[in-house]
Structures are given as C-alpha cells and as structure tokens.
Write a protein that holds these residues in place. Structure first.
Motif, PDB file in Angstrom:
ATOM      1  N   LEU A   1      42.847  11.145  56.187  1.00  0.00           N
ATOM      2  CA  LEU A   1      42.108  11.619  57.461  1.00  0.00           C
ATOM      3  C   LEU A   1      40.858  10.586  57.507  1.00  0.00           C
ATOM      4  CD1 LEU A   1      42.555  15.547  57.113  1.00  0.00           C
ATOM      5  CD2 LEU A   1      43.943  13.689  58.437  1.00  0.00           C
TER       6      LEU A   1
ATOM      7  N   LEU B   1      40.671   5.863  61.564  1.00  0.00           N
ATOM      8  CA  LEU B   1      41.786   5.679  62.554  1.00  0.00           C
ATOM      9  C   LEU B   1      42.403   6.809  62.810  1.00  0.00           C
ATOM     10  CD1 LEU B   1      43.274   3.753  64.202  1.00  0.00           C
ATOM     11  CD2 LEU B   1      44.897   3.451  62.058  1.00  0.00           C
TER      12      LEU B   1
ATOM     13  N   SER C   1      45.729  14.950  52.814  1.00  0.00           N
ATOM     14  CA  SER C   1      44.309  14.752  52.600  1.00  0.00           C
ATOM     15  C   SER C   1      43.902  14.905  51.307  1.00  0.00           C
ATOM     16  CB  SER C   1      43.529  15.144  53.716  1.00  0.00           C
ATOM     17  OG  SER C   1      42.079  14.916  53.186  1.00  0.00           O
TER      18      SER C   1
ATOM     19  N   TYR D   1      47.649  14.527  48.035  1.00  0.00           N
ATOM     20  CA  TYR D   1      48.520  13.391  47.826  1.00  0.00           C
ATOM     21  C   TYR D   1      49.743  13.648  46.764  1.00  0.00           C
ATOM     22  CZ  TYR D   1      45.252  10.920  50.769  1.00  0.00           C
ATOM     23  OH  TYR D   1      44.405  10.627  51.751  1.00  0.00           O
TER      24      TYR D   1
ATOM     25  N   VAL E   1      48.278   6.597  56.868  1.00  0.00           N
ATOM     26  CA  VAL E   1      47.371   5.996  57.422  1.00  0.00           C
ATOM     27  C   VAL E   1      46.125   5.799  56.174  1.00  0.00           C
ATOM     28  CG1 VAL E   1      45.720   5.572  59.449  1.00  0.00           C
ATOM     29  CG2 VAL E   1      47.663   7.142  59.388  1.00  0.00           C
TER      30      VAL E   1
ATOM     31  N   PRO F   1      44.537   3.385  52.784  1.00  0.00           N
ATOM     32  CA  PRO F   1      44.178   2.069  52.330  1.00  0.00           C
ATOM     33  C   PRO F   1      45.733   1.140  51.917  1.00  0.00           C
ATOM     34  CG  PRO F   1      42.651   3.504  51.470  1.00  0.00           C
ATOM     35  CD  PRO F   1      43.506   4.214  52.033  1.00  0.00           C
ATOM     36  N   ASN F   2      45.500   0.006  52.458  1.00  0.00           N
ATOM     37  CA  ASN F   2      46.848  -0.645  52.305  1.00  0.00           C
ATOM     38  C   ASN F   2      47.583  -0.460  51.085  1.00  0.00           C
ATOM     39  OD1 ASN F   2      45.709  -1.521  54.731  1.00  0.00           O
ATOM     40  ND2 ASN F   2      45.001  -3.384  53.981  1.00  0.00           N
TER      41      ASN F   2
ATOM     42  N   LEU G   1      47.920   1.627  48.808  1.00  0.00           N
ATOM     43  CA  LEU G   1      48.550   2.944  48.519  1.00  0.00           C
ATOM     44  C   LEU G   1      49.931   2.915  49.558  1.00  0.00           C
ATOM     45  CD1 LEU G   1      45.452   4.915  48.636  1.00  0.00           C
ATOM     46  CD2 LEU G   1      46.454   3.718  46.480  1.00  0.00           C
TER      47      LEU G   1
ATOM     48  N   GLU H   1      51.087   2.544  58.674  1.00  0.00           N
ATOM     49  CA  GLU H   1      50.040   1.561  59.283  1.00  0.00           C
ATOM     50  C   GLU H   1      50.339   0.176  58.666  1.00  0.00           C
ATOM     51  OE1 GLU H   1      48.035   0.694  61.216  1.00  0.00           O
ATOM     52  OE2 GLU H   1      48.360   2.756  62.467  1.00  0.00           O
ATOM     53  N   LYS H   2      49.890  -0.639  59.395  1.00  0.00           N
ATOM     54  CA  LYS H   2      49.677  -2.581  58.930  1.00  0.00           C
ATOM     55  C   LYS H   2      48.592  -2.479  58.090  1.00  0.00           C
ATOM     56  CE  LYS H   2      46.711  -3.873  60.579  1.00  0.00           C
ATOM     57  NZ  LYS H   2      45.241  -3.601  60.241  1.00  0.00           N
TER      58      LYS H   2
ATOM     59  N   ALA I   1      53.509   0.114  62.053  1.00  0.00           N
ATOM     60  CA  ALA I   1      52.483   0.599  63.221  1.00  0.00           C
ATOM     61  C   ALA I   1      52.010  -0.662  63.854  1.00  0.00           C
ATOM     62  CB  ALA I   1      51.368   1.669  62.745  1.00  0.00           C
TER      63      ALA I   1
ATOM     64  N   ARG J   1      38.145  -2.114  52.463  1.00  0.00           N
ATOM     65  CA  ARG J   1      38.364  -3.134  53.157  1.00  0.00           C
ATOM     66  C   ARG J   1      38.011  -4.337  52.392  1.00  0.00           C
ATOM     67  NH1 ARG J   1      38.813   0.028  57.605  1.00  0.00           N
ATOM     68  NH2 ARG J   1      40.688  -0.559  58.927  1.00  0.00           N
TER      69      ARG J   1
ATOM     70  N   PHE K   1      48.599   3.876  70.961  1.00  0.00           N
ATOM     71  CA  PHE K   1      48.999   4.874  69.847  1.00  0.00           C
ATOM     72  C   PHE K   1      50.170   5.800  70.298  1.00  0.00           C
ATOM     73  CE2 PHE K   1      45.041   3.101  68.456  1.00  0.00           C
ATOM     74  CZ  PHE K   1      45.299   2.798  67.059  1.00  0.00           C
TER      75      PHE K   1
END
Ligand code: NDP
Length: 342
Positions: free
Chosen positions: A14, A17, A39, A62, A80, A82-83, A85, A103-104, A130, A172, A296
């Motif tokens: 959460l 995005l 979450s 998780y 959605v 971090p990448n 994960l 997500e990308k 996505a 990021r 979206f």
C-alpha cells in the motif's frame, strides 16, 4: 458486470502507486473489484480497507500469502511492492493458486523473470506485467498509426522519460531493492514503448550511462542513461532517461510521410498528440483529440477480461522477460562501451 460477477483482486503493497492510482482506478472499472489488501502495516491496511469496503478478515501480511489459497473470492493479486520483492511474491502467489498482475519492472534480473513465468505456468495461473501505456488510448492510437503504414515506413523513434528523484532513503535509490537506477524504473517506458509501437524486436543496441561523482545517491546507480536500438526493418530508436532532469515524457516517431509526436506519452494524464504531414504543397500539423481514459482502469480490466475469457494477457510475463534481457544487455553495453548484437 454486476459486482458479484467481477474478478476479485487483492492489492499487495500500500504505497504511493496503490493508494494514489490503483485503488481509485478500480472504482471506474467494469470487470474487477478490490476485495483484499496485503500489507506490512496493519493500521494503513485498516484505513485503506475502510475506504474501499474491505473488512478486517480480508487484510493479510506478506507472511500470510499461503492463506489466500483458502479464499476463492480472491482470484487475482496486483503486486505493487519494490522491484526486488516481485519475484518471490509472485512465486508464492502462484503457489496459492492466484493469477498475478505484477508491476514493472517485472524483476531485477532475467533469471528471476524466468522463475516467475515458470511458477505461474506450473500453477496454471496467468501472469501479466503492468505496462499501463500499452492500454492507454493515445499510445494505442500511435501504435495503430505507425503499424498501419498510413504515414509510410518509420525511420527514427525518439523516446524520453525524465523526472527528478528525491531523497536517498527511498528504495528506488537502493540497488538491492531497485535493481538499477533510472533505466529499470523510468527508462523502461522508452524501451517497452518503442518495442510496442514498432511491433519489432531490436537486433543491436548501444548504451551510455552517467552517475555524477559528486552525488552520493548515485554511487552505485545510473542517474542518466541513454541508449540506441537498431531494428531489423532499419528503424533506429534513440532513448534517454534521467533521475536528474526536469520531467519530460515524450515519444516522437519520424516516418517517410510525416511525424507523430505524443507529449506526456508515459505520464498518467496530459497526453497531447500531434501529427505533421505533407498535404499537396503544404506541410500541415494537426492535433488529434480523443477522450482520455484512466489507463490503470483499462489495464486492470484487461487482466480481469483475460481471466474471465481464459485468454493470454497482451503484456504477459514473456513480454516482461524480453525487457529484462534487453536491460541486462543495455547495462553490459554501458559498462563495456561495446555495441551488443542480440
Ligand atoms: P512505494 O515506496 O510508494 O510503495 C511500496 C510499498 O511496498 C510500501 O508502501 C510497502 O507497503 C510495500 N513494501 C514492502 N516491503 C517494502 C520494503 N522493503 N521497502 C519499501 N516498501 C515495501 O513505491 P511505489 O508505489 O511507487 O512503487 C511500487 C511498485 O510499483 C514498484 O515496482 C514500481 O516500479 C511500480 N510503479 C509503477 C508505476 C506505474 O506507473 N506503473 C508508478 C510507480 C511505481 P506496505 O506498507 O503496505 O507493506
């Protein structure tokens, strides 16, 4: 569809995005509904659940992904987080029998992307990446125009995606979580957008990257990344991305009989499409207006439709894997200074 027949989604992570775009986008859709949240923070989940009519028994952590297996009302999960994960989470969700919209960028390596595809295949669930722009009407119109041949053959593509990146604490700017700097986060739009518009795969590429030595945020990350792709048809694409330049997100295609310019191509809103062409003895420029739609919502509804009709999604795991392989080649080129033949 009436709400009772829509595909039930859990949304995982959460962050900005999810809260700013994805959950609101469900409200405008026709085929999907949010029915659960995953979450690490209970209070945040409770408050988002409250806003979207999702009760306490549909809030998961998780560590509880396996429990989704007992919830047939949750048919799909939108990842959605971090990448870094994504890969492990997608594998766990597939094992729980859930279709996954991820997500990308799909993952931090092509090896992880392959594992994700195999896990979903083995579990008999669908996997979609996505790539929202592929569902966005202005980008779709550009793709159609280019591929129709109406303006002749394309020769050059320019794609740029820049935005200023903030403080050093965020995931990021941590290579182990982000998998890279500007390239996998925002440069990916130039790569995927170019491939999508041309409907072709590059045959060679060359890249350069810059990380300003005086900025500790970019000690192990690319701040600015520029690359050239050459396609079998002869098209050359020049793409560029940066975390250090003011926002611009534009796509331009130069064809034999005209040019197409899509301003804000990779943004959420504000698309502006102009076409320049010759008419008789005159060069004319026209602006094309089409109704803007929430990309979206279109992306989520596409995945729901694929589940309802048992069709493969347009932006499948394999589509994500192609980009992962290309990004690996781009980093290799930038590090070695070599052109890479694919
Ligand atoms: P945020 O940092 O805003 O949110 C990420 C969320 O992931 C957090 O709020 C948290 O949710 C959860 N999370 C789980 N583990 C961690 C961890 N170790 N560190 C940080 N967060 C964690 O990121 P975004 O929402 O901007 O990005 C999420 C994903 O979406 C990324 O893959 C990104 O590339 C993609 N994205 C795509 C965009 C698009 O246009 N398609 C635009 C923006 C991002 P919780 O507290 O609920 O556990």
């Amino acid at each position: 569809l009436p709400p009772s027949e829509r595909i039930g989604f859990a949304v995982m992570g959460l962050g900005r995005l999810t809260l700013g775009e994805i959950l609101p986008a469900f409200l405008q859709g026709r085929l999907a509904k949010p029915v659960a949240l995953i979450s690490g923070r209970r209070e945040k989940a409770r408050s988002a659940g409250h806003a979207y009519g999702i009760g306490e028994d549909s809030l998961f952590t998780y560590d509880e992904i396996h429990k989704l297996a007992d919830r047939p009302d949750i048919q799909a999960v939108y990842v959605v987080t971090p990448n870094a994960l994504h890969a492990g989470q997608v594998e766990a969700l597939a094992a729980a029998g859930k279709h996954v919209l991820c997500e990308k960028p799909m993952a931090n390596s092509s090896a992880d992307a392959k594992r994700m595809i195999e896990a979903c295949h083995a579990a008999g669930v669908k996997l979609m990446v996505a790539y929202r722009c592929q569902y966005e009407p202005f980008n779709q119109l550009v793709r159609k125009l280019v591929q129709s041949g109406e303006l002749g053959r394309p020769k050059l593509v320019e794609a740029i995606n820049t935005q200023m990146q903030g403080n050093a604490d965020q995931w990021r700017l941590k290579p182990e979580l982000a998998g890279g700097g500007a390239l996998p986060d925002i440069g990916l739009y130039c790569l995927n957008g170019t491939r999508s518009v041309l409907g072709e795969e590059p045959e060679s590429l060359f890249a350069q990257m810059v990380s300003p030595p005086d900025d500790p945020r970019y000690k192990n990350l690319d701040e600015t990344f520029s690359f050239m792709l050459r396609f079998p048809s002869g098209v050359i694409a020049n793409c560029a991305t940066s975390y250090g330049a003011h926002e611009s997100k534009d796509l331009r295609i130069h064809l034999e009989k005209g040019w197409i310019s899509l301003e804000n191509a990779f943004a959420y809103t504000g698309h502006r499409l102009r076409i320049g062409r010759r008419q008789g003895d005159h060069k004319i420029v026209s602006e094309w207006h089409i109704p803007a739609e929430n990309q979206f919502t279109l992306e989520i509804d596409h995945f729901a439709e694929c589940i309802l009709q048992n069709q493969p999604p347009r932006t499948s795991g394999e589509e994500g894997l192609r980009d992962q392989k290309l990004m690996e080649a781009l980093y290799q080129s930038a590090r070695t200074g070599q052109m890479i033949h694919l």
